[in-house]
Design a protein around this motif. Structure first.
Motif, PDB file in Angstrom:
ATOM      1  N   UNK A  62      28.063  47.961 -48.860  1.00 37.91           N
ATOM      2  CA  UNK A  62      27.526  47.664 -50.204  1.00 37.91           C
ATOM      3  C   UNK A  62      28.312  48.386 -51.294  1.00 37.91           C
ATOM      4  N   UNK A  63      28.635  49.639 -51.036  1.00 41.87           N
ATOM      5  CA  UNK A  63      29.292  50.461 -52.061  1.00 41.87           C
ATOM      6  C   UNK A  63      30.771  50.115 -52.239  1.00 41.87           C
ATOM      7  N   UNK A  64      31.440  49.772 -51.131  1.00 46.03           N
ATOM      8  CA  UNK A  64      32.912  49.743 -51.165  1.00 46.03           C
ATOM      9  C   UNK A  64      33.539  48.437 -50.682  1.00 46.03           C
ATOM     10  N   UNK A  65      32.778  47.607 -50.008  1.00 52.26           N
ATOM     11  CA  UNK A  65      33.370  46.399 -49.400  1.00 52.26           C
ATOM     12  C   UNK A  65      34.128  46.712 -48.117  1.00 52.26           C
ATOM     13  N   UNK A  66      34.066  47.972 -47.662  1.00 52.53           N
ATOM     14  CA  UNK A  66      34.732  48.339 -46.397  1.00 52.53           C
ATOM     15  C   UNK A  66      33.727  48.121 -45.262  1.00 52.53           C
ATOM     16  N   UNK A  67      34.151  47.312 -44.301  1.00 50.52           N
ATOM     17  CA  UNK A  67      33.227  46.932 -43.234  1.00 50.52           C
ATOM     18  C   UNK A  67      33.621  47.611 -41.929  1.00 50.52           C
ATOM     19  N   UNK A  68      32.778  48.529 -41.465  1.00 53.03           N
ATOM     20  CA  UNK A  68      32.994  49.228 -40.186  1.00 53.03           C
ATOM     21  C   UNK A  68      31.881  48.810 -39.232  1.00 53.03           C
ATOM     22  N   UNK A  69      32.047  49.093 -37.970  1.00 50.34           N
ATOM     23  CA  UNK A  69      31.001  48.715 -37.011  1.00 50.34           C
ATOM     24  C   UNK A  69      30.171  49.938 -36.642  1.00 50.34           C
ATOM     25  N   UNK A  70      28.832  49.875 -36.832  1.00 59.85           N
ATOM     26  CA  UNK A  70      28.009  51.015 -36.405  1.00 59.85           C
ATOM     27  C   UNK A  70      28.088  51.172 -34.886  1.00 59.85           C
ATOM     28  N   UNK A  71      28.157  52.411 -34.440  1.00 63.94           N
ATOM     29  CA  UNK A  71      28.268  52.661 -33.000  1.00 63.94           C
ATOM     30  C   UNK A  71      27.119  52.065 -32.208  1.00 63.94           C
ATOM     31  N   UNK A  72      25.944  51.942 -32.832  1.00 61.08           N
ATOM     32  CA  UNK A  72      24.779  51.424 -32.116  1.00 61.08           C
ATOM     33  C   UNK A  72      24.906  49.930 -31.796  1.00 61.08           C
ATOM     34  N   UNK A  73      25.878  49.241 -32.402  1.00 58.51           N
ATOM     35  CA  UNK A  73      26.120  47.856 -31.969  1.00 58.51           C
ATOM     36  C   UNK A  73      26.570  47.812 -30.509  1.00 58.51           C
ATOM     37  N   UNK A  74      26.982  48.967 -30.001  1.00 63.27           N
ATOM     38  CA  UNK A  74      27.470  49.029 -28.621  1.00 63.27           C
ATOM     39  C   UNK A  74      26.497  49.782 -27.720  1.00 63.27           C
ATOM     40  N   UNK A  75      25.282  49.990 -28.204  1.00 63.69           N
ATOM     41  CA  UNK A  75      24.299  50.679 -27.373  1.00 63.69           C
ATOM     42  C   UNK A  75      23.767  51.929 -28.053  1.00 63.69           C
ATOM     43  N   UNK A  76      22.643  52.434 -27.513  1.00 65.28           N
ATOM     44  CA  UNK A  76      21.963  53.586 -28.128  1.00 65.28           C
ATOM     45  C   UNK A  76      22.861  54.813 -28.181  1.00 65.28           C
ATOM     46  N   UNK A  77      23.733  54.964 -27.193  1.00 61.41           N
ATOM     47  CA  UNK A  77      24.574  56.167 -27.153  1.00 61.41           C
ATOM     48  C   UNK A  77      25.620  56.170 -28.268  1.00 61.41           C
ATOM     49  N   UNK A  78      25.726  55.043 -28.987  1.00 64.94           N
ATOM     50  CA  UNK A  78      26.676  54.981 -30.100  1.00 64.94           C
ATOM     51  C   UNK A  78      26.100  55.535 -31.395  1.00 64.94           C
ATOM     52  N   UNK A  79      24.832  55.997 -31.362  1.00 65.30           N
ATOM     53  CA  UNK A  79      24.223  56.561 -32.587  1.00 65.30           C
ATOM     54  C   UNK A  79      25.025  57.778 -33.048  1.00 65.30           C
ATOM     55  N   UNK A  80      25.228  57.832 -34.362  1.00 61.29           N
ATOM     56  CA  UNK A  80      25.976  58.964 -34.918  1.00 61.29           C
ATOM     57  C   UNK A  80      27.470  58.687 -35.065  1.00 61.29           C
ATOM     58  N   UNK A  81      27.887  57.472 -34.662  1.00 61.29           N
ATOM     59  CA  UNK A  81      29.323  57.144 -34.743  1.00 61.29           C
ATOM     60  C   UNK A  81      29.526  55.772 -35.402  1.00 61.29           C
ATOM     61  N   UNK A  82      30.724  55.593 -35.937  1.00 61.12           N
ATOM     62  CA  UNK A  82      31.167  54.249 -36.326  1.00 61.12           C
ATOM     63  C   UNK A  82      32.491  53.965 -35.623  1.00 61.12           C
ATOM     64  N   UNK A  83      32.714  52.684 -35.366  1.00 60.06           N
ATOM     65  CA  UNK A  83      33.986  52.269 -34.778  1.00 60.06           C
ATOM     66  C   UNK A  83      34.839  51.654 -35.877  1.00 60.06           C
ATOM     67  N   UNK A  84      36.067  52.132 -35.986  1.00 61.81           N
ATOM     68  CA  UNK A  84      36.968  51.634 -37.027  1.00 61.81           C
ATOM     69  C   UNK A  84      38.152  50.970 -36.344  1.00 61.81           C
ATOM     70  N   UNK A  85      38.356  49.725 -36.668  1.00 59.34           N
ATOM     71  CA  UNK A  85      39.422  48.975 -36.010  1.00 59.34           C
ATOM     72  C   UNK A  85      40.739  49.146 -36.772  1.00 59.34           C
ATOM     73  N   UNK A  86      41.822  49.178 -36.025  1.00 59.23           N
ATOM     74  CA  UNK A  86      43.151  49.371 -36.634  1.00 59.23           C
ATOM     75  C   UNK A  86      43.838  48.052 -36.961  1.00 59.23           C
ATOM     76  N   UNK A  87      43.053  46.994 -37.055  1.00 60.85           N
ATOM     77  CA  UNK A  87      43.658  45.671 -37.231  1.00 60.85           C
ATOM     78  C   UNK A  87      43.795  45.270 -38.697  1.00 60.85           C
ATOM     79  N   UNK A  88      44.293  46.203 -39.507  1.00 60.68           N
ATOM     80  CA  UNK A  88      44.606  45.892 -40.913  1.00 60.68           C
ATOM     81  C   UNK A  88      45.872  46.655 -41.286  1.00 60.68           C
ATOM     82  N   UNK A  89      46.667  46.119 -42.212  1.00 62.43           N
ATOM     83  CA  UNK A  89      47.907  46.795 -42.599  1.00 62.43           C
ATOM     84  C   UNK A  89      47.645  48.178 -43.200  1.00 62.43           C
ATOM     85  N   UNK A  90      48.677  49.025 -43.129  1.00 62.48           N
ATOM     86  CA  UNK A  90      48.518  50.408 -43.611  1.00 62.48           C
ATOM     87  C   UNK A  90      48.011  50.482 -45.046  1.00 62.48           C
ATOM     88  N   UNK A  91      48.532  49.584 -45.913  1.00 63.81           N
ATOM     89  CA  UNK A  91      48.107  49.710 -47.318  1.00 63.81           C
ATOM     90  C   UNK A  91      46.625  49.365 -47.480  1.00 63.81           C
TER      91      UNK A  91
END
Ligand SMILES: Cc1ncc(COP(=O)(O)O)c(C=O)c1O
Length: 386
Positions: free
Chosen positions: A343-372
């Motif tokens: 909402x604040x930035x337009x940056x979309x990350x995946x909450x760790x809990x999308x991969x199960x309860x043990x993912x609470x407290x983490x986000x997954x950030x994919x490297x599939x975008x150019x450096x800039x």
């Protein structure tokens, strides 16, 4: 219409929802930076594209393909596997082409599990391990992956009554989402454990060829005796930036490979031949192609890991895989943080809990975008967090 219990109990696929959310926000004029899906932004190799264009001109290739894949594809994959892992696979017997490895995961579950069996699933997990298991009536038993255990499941802590009913153990290294890797000692222990407890191991190796520096992920089939108990899934999606082509490969235990082939040939009719030729082209690429591609990911990783740590989102320098697994700042839940950030930035990350309860407290950030774009995302995150 009255739908089946299977459908009624099936959750929506997170990434299908995510794609919709991104499209809506973009349509509203937001400059979305998606660091969410592991969908390579880099192009497929030119030789692959050329071969596809060539083979599609041959009308013979428009007919139904072979159910179990062309022999030439088997030979190319076997040669690749020997070069990469020094393991000899027998074409046709030990391998089966898949329309992407995702379907293979579901088929393996259906080929091994009966209703009431237990499926041992490390958490966080790729969602198909759970839905593939539950859709045939099996019961997931979660094995939490903890940072202090290097994100390896503690097999020896599984209670005896659970093991008595367990049939399948899922493993995935390099791991999605944590980007953890497993060493030879772990795989040897897992194979011995499966032999002792009559388990089948499914090792999902979708990220086999995304690695950095001197690290090379190993195949479970490099462990002597592994093919008695294990199958492994490979994919050209991340390996050669060919996610849309849908090419995967099931290898390992011949009986299970054959069983999946039987199931699959009753459901689909194989892979379009021009795509099989394109896959052969990819498997024959020189090692330098991968080195150059992985150098790009390595720069992105460095940028993200440094950027996250500077923001107070603790992240390890990964040695393989497409993701950075970072802690959530400021006491948010993973989901609230991801939503707030979007909402604040337009940056979309995946909450760790999308991969199960043990993912609470983490986000997954994919490297599939150019450096800039990654740099812009980090700048926006810094502004929002301060
Ligand atoms: C761990 C893991 N396994 C399997 C897949 C499926 O890949 P594909 O079906 O494109 O081969 C993915 C895709 O993101 C994944 O992350």
């Amino acid at each position: 219409m009255q739908l089946s219990d299977l459908i009624n109990n099936l959750p929506p696929y997170h990434f299908a929802d995510a794609k919709k959310k991104i499209a809506e926000r973009r349509a509203a004029g937001v400059d979305v930076i998606s660091l969410s899906m592991g969908d390579p932004d880099l192009p497929a190799p030119q030789s692959v594209i050329d071969r596809l264009c060539l083979e599609i001109q041959n009308t013979e290739n428009h007919r139904y393909p072979e159910y179990f894949g062309m022999r030439a594809l088997h030979l190319a994959f076997a040669a690749w596997f020997k070069r990469r892992f020094d393991v000899r696979l027998t074409p046709e017997r030990d391998m089966l082409p898949l329309l992407g490895s995702k379907e293979g995961l579901a088929y393996v579950a259906a080929a091994v599990l009966d209703a009431g069996d237990i499926s041992l699933i490390p958490d966080p997990y790729y969602p198909v391990y759970v839905t593939g298991s539950t859709s045939v009536g099996a019961i997931p038993y979660m094995l939490p992956l903890r940072e202090q255990n290097s994100y390896l499941p503690d097999l020896d802590s599984i209670p005896a009554d659970v093991l008595a009913k367990a049939r399948l153990l899922w493993l995935n290294y390099p791991n999605n989402p944590t980007a953890a890797c497993a060493d030879r000692a772990f795989f040897e222990h897992a194979v011995a454990f499966a032999q002792r407890h009559n388990l089948v191991i499914v090792h999902d190796m979708a990220y086999a060829e995304v690695y950095f520096d001197d690290y090379r992920p190993m195949s479970i089939l490099q462990v002597p005796g592994a093919s008695e108990v294990a199958v492994e899934l490979h994919s050209l999606s991340k390996t050669y930036n060919m996610a849309g082509f849908r090419v995967g490969m099931l290898v390992g235990n011949a009986e299970l490979v054959n069983a999946v082939g039987r199931l699959k040939s009753n459901i689909d009719s194989g892979m379009f031949r021009p795509i099989q030729y394109a896959a052969i082209e990819a498997l024959n690429l020189p090692a330098s192609w991968l080195e150059e591609r992985n150098a790009i990911y390595r720069r992105r990783r460095d940028l993200l890991v440094e950027g996250c740590n500077a923001l107070g989102m603790r992240a390890h320098k990964t040695t393989a895989g497409l993701y950075v697994w970072a802690t959530v700042p400021g006491g948010y839940s993973a989901r609230d943080f991801a939503n707030w950030l979007f909402d604040q930035t337009g940056v979309f990350l995946t909450p760790g809990t999308n991969f199960g309860d043990a993912g609470e407290g983490y986000v997954r950030i994919s490297m599939t975008a150019p450096e800039e774009r990654i740099a812009t995302a980090l700048k926006r995150m810094k502004e929002a967090l301060s």
